[in-house]
Design a protein around this motif. Structure first.
Motif, PDB file in Angstrom:
ATOM      1  N   TYR A 279       0.831  -1.204   0.000  1.00  0.00           N
ATOM      2  CA  TYR A 279       0.000   0.000   0.000  1.00  0.00           C
ATOM      3  C   TYR A 279       0.867   1.257   0.000  1.00  0.00           C
ATOM      4  O   TYR A 279       0.642   2.189  -0.770  1.00  0.00           O
ATOM      5  N   LEU A 280       1.858   1.278   0.874  1.00  0.00           N
ATOM      6  CA  LEU A 280       2.661   2.500   1.000  1.00  0.00           C
ATOM      7  C   LEU A 280       3.479   2.764  -0.265  1.00  0.00           C
ATOM      8  O   LEU A 280       3.567   3.908  -0.727  1.00  0.00           O
ATOM      9  N   VAL A 281       4.056   1.707  -0.819  1.00  0.00           N
ATOM     10  CA  VAL A 281       4.817   1.862  -2.060  1.00  0.00           C
ATOM     11  C   VAL A 281       3.911   2.461  -3.136  1.00  0.00           C
ATOM     12  O   VAL A 281       4.279   3.414  -3.832  1.00  0.00           O
ATOM     13  N   TYR A 282       2.709   1.923  -3.235  1.00  0.00           N
ATOM     14  CA  TYR A 282       1.805   2.341  -4.298  1.00  0.00           C
ATOM     15  C   TYR A 282       1.277   3.765  -4.070  1.00  0.00           C
ATOM     16  O   TYR A 282       1.203   4.574  -5.002  1.00  0.00           O
ATOM     17  N   ALA A 283       0.909   4.075  -2.824  1.00  0.00           N
ATOM     18  CA  ALA A 283       0.389   5.420  -2.528  1.00  0.00           C
ATOM     19  C   ALA A 283       1.475   6.462  -2.791  1.00  0.00           C
ATOM     20  O   ALA A 283       1.227   7.516  -3.378  1.00  0.00           O
ATOM     21  N   ALA A 284       2.699   6.158  -2.376  1.00  0.00           N
ATOM     22  CA  ALA A 284       3.788   7.126  -2.532  1.00  0.00           C
ATOM     23  C   ALA A 284       4.135   7.322  -4.008  1.00  0.00           C
ATOM     24  O   ALA A 284       4.300   8.448  -4.481  1.00  0.00           O
ATOM     25  N   MET A 285       4.204   6.225  -4.730  1.00  0.00           N
ATOM     26  CA  MET A 285       4.622   6.330  -6.127  1.00  0.00           C
ATOM     27  C   MET A 285       3.570   7.044  -6.976  1.00  0.00           C
ATOM     28  O   MET A 285       3.897   7.901  -7.797  1.00  0.00           O
ATOM     29  N   THR A 286       2.295   6.692  -6.779  1.00  0.00           N
ATOM     30  CA  THR A 286       1.244   7.374  -7.538  1.00  0.00           C
ATOM     31  C   THR A 286       1.208   8.855  -7.167  1.00  0.00           C
ATOM     32  O   THR A 286       1.019   9.716  -8.028  1.00  0.00           O
ATOM     33  N   HIS A 287       1.388   9.156  -5.890  1.00  0.00           N
ATOM     34  CA  HIS A 287       1.369  10.572  -5.498  1.00  0.00           C
ATOM     35  C   HIS A 287       2.470  11.341  -6.214  1.00  0.00           C
ATOM     36  O   HIS A 287       2.254  12.429  -6.741  1.00  0.00           O
ATOM     37  N   GLN A 288       3.637  10.790  -6.267  1.00  0.00           N
ATOM     38  CA  GLN A 288       4.747  11.501  -6.897  1.00  0.00           C
ATOM     39  C   GLN A 288       4.536  11.675  -8.403  1.00  0.00           C
ATOM     40  O   GLN A 288       4.720  12.768  -8.941  1.00  0.00           O
ATOM     41  N   TYR A 289       4.126  10.606  -9.082  1.00  0.00           N
ATOM     42  CA  TYR A 289       4.070  10.658 -10.544  1.00  0.00           C
ATOM     43  C   TYR A 289       2.782  11.276 -11.079  1.00  0.00           C
ATOM     44  O   TYR A 289       2.802  12.029 -12.041  1.00  0.00           O
ATOM     45  N   THR A 290       1.648  10.949 -10.484  1.00  0.00           N
ATOM     46  CA  THR A 290       0.398  11.502 -11.008  1.00  0.00           C
ATOM     47  C   THR A 290       0.357  13.018 -10.837  1.00  0.00           C
ATOM     48  O   THR A 290      -0.096  13.737 -11.714  1.00  0.00           O
ATOM     49  N   PHE A 291       0.819  13.476  -9.672  1.00  0.00           N
ATOM     50  CA  PHE A 291       0.769  14.924  -9.434  1.00  0.00           C
ATOM     51  C   PHE A 291       2.076  15.601  -9.834  1.00  0.00           C
ATOM     52  O   PHE A 291       2.252  16.789  -9.618  1.00  0.00           O
ATOM     53  N   ASP A 292       2.994  14.825 -10.356  1.00  0.00           N
ATOM     54  CA  ASP A 292       4.337  15.305 -10.666  1.00  0.00           C
ATOM     55  C   ASP A 292       4.855  16.134  -9.489  1.00  0.00           C
ATOM     56  O   ASP A 292       5.290  17.284  -9.649  1.00  0.00           O
ATOM     57  N   TYR A 293       4.806  15.517  -8.329  1.00  0.00           N
ATOM     58  CA  TYR A 293       5.212  16.202  -7.107  1.00  0.00           C
ATOM     59  C   TYR A 293       6.730  16.331  -7.045  1.00  0.00           C
ATOM     60  O   TYR A 293       7.444  15.350  -7.210  1.00  0.00           O
ATOM     61  N   HIS A 294       7.191  17.550  -6.806  1.00  0.00           N
ATOM     62  CA  HIS A 294       8.629  17.789  -6.649  1.00  0.00           C
ATOM     63  C   HIS A 294       8.916  18.329  -5.263  1.00  0.00           C
ATOM     64  O   HIS A 294       8.070  18.978  -4.650  1.00  0.00           O
ATOM     65  N   GLU A 295      10.117  18.050  -4.810  1.00  0.00           N
ATOM     66  CA  GLU A 295      10.644  18.562  -3.544  1.00  0.00           C
ATOM     67  C   GLU A 295      10.240  20.028  -3.343  1.00  0.00           C
ATOM     68  O   GLU A 295      10.450  20.853  -4.231  1.00  0.00           O
ATOM     69  N   GLY A 296       9.663  20.338  -2.205  1.00  0.00           N
ATOM     70  CA  GLY A 296       9.340  21.728  -1.891  1.00  0.00           C
ATOM     71  C   GLY A 296       7.949  22.168  -2.348  1.00  0.00           C
ATOM     72  O   GLY A 296       7.486  23.238  -1.956  1.00  0.00           O
ATOM     73  N   ASP A 297       7.279  21.367  -3.157  1.00  0.00           N
ATOM     74  CA  ASP A 297       5.938  21.747  -3.607  1.00  0.00           C
ATOM     75  C   ASP A 297       4.942  21.716  -2.438  1.00  0.00           C
ATOM     76  O   ASP A 297       5.080  20.921  -1.511  1.00  0.00           O
TER      77      ASP A 297
END
Ligand code: WTA
Length: 648
Positions: A279-297
């Motif tokens: 669950y954690l791997v999937y939640a973290a990875m989708t959050h980063q890539y779907t929202f194109d989340y970058h450090e500091g956002d």
């Protein structure tokens, strides 16, 4: 439907984690060799003991079993907090925006989050909560909700959040079904300038639970509440004296992290069980890539932690990524329809994620509420929860996004743990109303509804199923694995069946057409029509009830009830009101019927089965297409229902 296509802006693609080429390459790798792909991406979180096995999953009816990273050992809270402390201890983890815009917002750093969660975890231990125990959380959108979740994760307790809008009955059912040891609630919950008496709801619920269940109370507003000595505990007071140090408990990857109750087509809501590691791997990875989340956002998801979106995309995903996540206590229309945009401006929000129902409600209020605010920090917009109609998409795109921010329309479910079909903003051309393409590792298929045959043509329509497992998949129904198998793997052998209908266009983009079962989606909230029916028939004057959805301008779907009264009972406006209030108290305000039609009889087959297809058509005002009514025991009831249908 709309046939507009919005290509990926070149400047966005240039800076994005994933561009079109990379998506193709990674997607192919993820489905050609899931072991290798997830073996690699499973390392994005910290493991106390690294896993050696990646995937062991089986969709075969009677043997359904889903395990990911099964011999790995980790702690979810340590992943969301401790591992960030050396590098971002002073960075804001959570920005809390209160209901009342005149009250101060809170900026909670990772260091502060760590202290609060450790103290909270020690309070849980002091109340006798042990690894594997269930803790029900019935809290508003306050920082303590996140502390409580992470404190459970820290000590290996399994949390089960009950949305604060649910009734005491609904709360009691969930406490009892999960056999929880502890309930965490707050005194009162301000929302839109009004206050919900949460503690008093909790008191009522606990009357129907074991007297061993203790109640931790967050004194949030300081409003007066009743107090049961020996059962109720002031959690803030205990946190003050608790130690700020509580070692994270090593947990197995497959140990449940949480249970979340959700509605299905039949029976009572079921407890969806999610794992810790996958669950954690999937939640973290989708959050980063779907929202194109970058450090500091600064990232803001407007959902409530009472729903899965709040779990994966307010708390676990963003915090696992060391992000800054906004938590909002209020509602979109208080003090006025500009609140979302005021908060975006105030906190310099970069990614904004909400539900189509909120967009529809706000677009009706006029553009000036958006245009007043400086939204120049926004880089991306997202939607979730229901299909978005092109009008709402266009307004979101033009007025909020100024035509230059990608919109990610994310299709997923409580059961899937994270995004399944979604554009990746640097990779995917957008089409208003389409959730476009699968996320890494997700293999969507369309099945012929009757035969269950997989449809191989690109352009096609069918029911949406998933061919193989992904790490965020639910593992079971709490206490009833057989129900898990029956609900998701029995109708179409060898697949996970989503319950949604779907169309695939010639480009291979997916368009969700809505549920094909008796689940309706009211303002993005999932509701089983069977639940509303059983609430209605529990009323002394109701003999029978059938509930269906109908198109509603703001809510997406509204709740249409056909009610047959007991012999001798007279229909009246007053009774209508009474039934509406009744359902609100039985389930919660989100289940309140929009329309109630008095039905002297319901259309039934000769074997006594209610023909919902017909009721749905009447509610949709589509009675030219009723289909074959000759199998009905008494076809004349249909004419009566059409004649007396409710105006929308
Ligand atoms: C619907 C919410 C169309 C769908 C995360 C699904 C959607 C149900 C979308 C799950 C979307 C969710 N487009 N429909 N982008 N997202 N749905 O469990 O019918 O509350 O099956 O999870 O919402 O609702 P749930």
């Amino acid at each position: 439907m709309s046939d507009a296509v919005y290509p990926v802006p070149a400047d966005f693609a240039a800076k994005a984690h994933i561009n079109a080429e990379k998506y193709q390459e990674m997607y192919a790798a993820s489905v050609n060799d899931p072991e290798a792909f997830w073996g690699e991406h499973g390392k994005r979180i910290d493991w106390i003991e690294p896993f050696t096995k990646v995937k062991d999953t089986n969709f075969k009816l009677g043997e359904v079993s889903i395990k990911w990273f099964e011999d790995g050992v980790l702690n979810v809270a340590a992943n969301c907090i401790d591992r960030h402390l050396p590098t971002r201890g002073n960075q804001t983890a959570i920005i809390w925006e209160p209901d009342d815009p005149n009250d101060p917002a809170l900026h909670i750093t990772y260091n502060e989050l760590s202290e609060k969660v450790n103290r909270f975890a020690n309070v849980l231990l002091s109340q006798g909560v042990m690894r594997g125990d269930r803790v029900v959380i019935y809290l508003p959108m306050i920082p303590e909700a996140a502390y409580a979740m992470l404190a459970c994760a820290r000590i290996g307790a399994i949390h089960s959040i009950v949305f604060a809008g649910f009734s005491p009955d609904a709360l009691a059912n969930r406490i009892n079904d999960s056999e929880a040891k502890l309930l965490i609630t707050a005194d009162t919950a301000p929302r839109g300038g009004r206050r919900t008496a949460l503690k008093s709801n909790a008191d009522q619920a606990l009357l129907h639970c074991s007297d061993k269940v203790r109640c931790l109370v967050v004194k949030h507003t300081g409003d007066q509440t009743t107090w049961v000595d020996g059962r109720d505990v002031d959690v803030k007071a205990l946190m003050e004296t608790a130690s700020p140090d509580c070692p994270p408990r090593p947990m197995n990857a497959e140990d449940p992290l949480f249970i979340l109750y959700t509605s299905g087509s039949t029976g009572k809501p079921k407890g969806v069980v999610h794992s810790s590691g996958g669950y954690l791997v999937y939640a973290a990875m989708t959050h980063q890539y779907t929202f194109d989340y970058h450090e500091g956002d600064v990232y803001w998801c407007t959902a409530d932690v009472g729903w899965v979106t709040g779990h994966s995309y307010i708390v676990y995903g963003p915090l696992a990524n060391g992000g800054t996540t906004v938590m909002f206590e209020g509602v979109p229309t208080y003090p006025d329809a500009g609140r979302f945009w005021a908060v975006c401006e105030k906190h310099n929000v970069n990614q904004f994620y909400t539900a189509p129902t909120a967009i529809r409600a706000l677009m009706g209020q006029g553009n000036e509420f958006v245009e007043k605010y400086d939204l120049s920090d926004l880089k991306l917009l997202g939607t979730v929860g229901e299909p978005i109609n092109p009008e709402a998409w266009n307004w979101y795109n033009d007025v909020v996004g100024k035509g230059s921010r990608p919109i990610v329309d994310t299709w997923w479910q409580t059961e899937t743990g994270g995004h399944m079909l979604t554009p990746l903003p640097g990779a995917t051309a957008l089409k208003p109303g389409s959730a476009t393409k699968p996320f890494f590792g997700v293999q969507p298929v369309l099945l012929e509804p009757q035969t269950g045959e997989e449809i191989h043509d690109t352009a096609a329509e069918g029911v949406l199923a998933i061919k193989d497992s992904w790490p965020g998949q639910m593992r079971s129904v709490w206490g009833d694995h057989e129900r898990f198998e029956k609900t998701y793997f029995a109708d179409y052998h060898g697949y996970y069946f989503s319950g949604d209908g779907c169309r695939r266009d010639a480009d291979g983009d997916y368009w969700i057409t809505g549920r094909v079962d008796d689940v309706i989606n009211v303002s993005g909230h999932r509701m089983g029509t069977a639940e509303v029916e059983s609430a209605l028939v529990a009323h002394a004057k109701v003999a029978e009830a059938a509930v269906v959805g109908y198109p509603h301008d703001i809510k997406g779907q509204g709740i249409y009830c056909y009610v047959t009264l007991m012999n001798g009972e007279e229909p009246s406006e007053e009774l209508r009101k009474e039934l509406r209030t009744w359902v609100r108290t039985e389930i919660g305000p989100i289940a309140a019927p929009d329309l109630i039609q008095w039905a002297p009889g319901l259309p039934k087959t000769r074997s006594g089965k209610i023909m919902r297809r017909i009721l749905r058509k009447i509610a949709e005002d589509d009675f030219g297409a009723l289909g074959d009514t000759s199998t009905l025991a008494d076809p004349s009831v249909v004419d009566d229902l059409i004649e007396n249908r409710m105006n929308r």
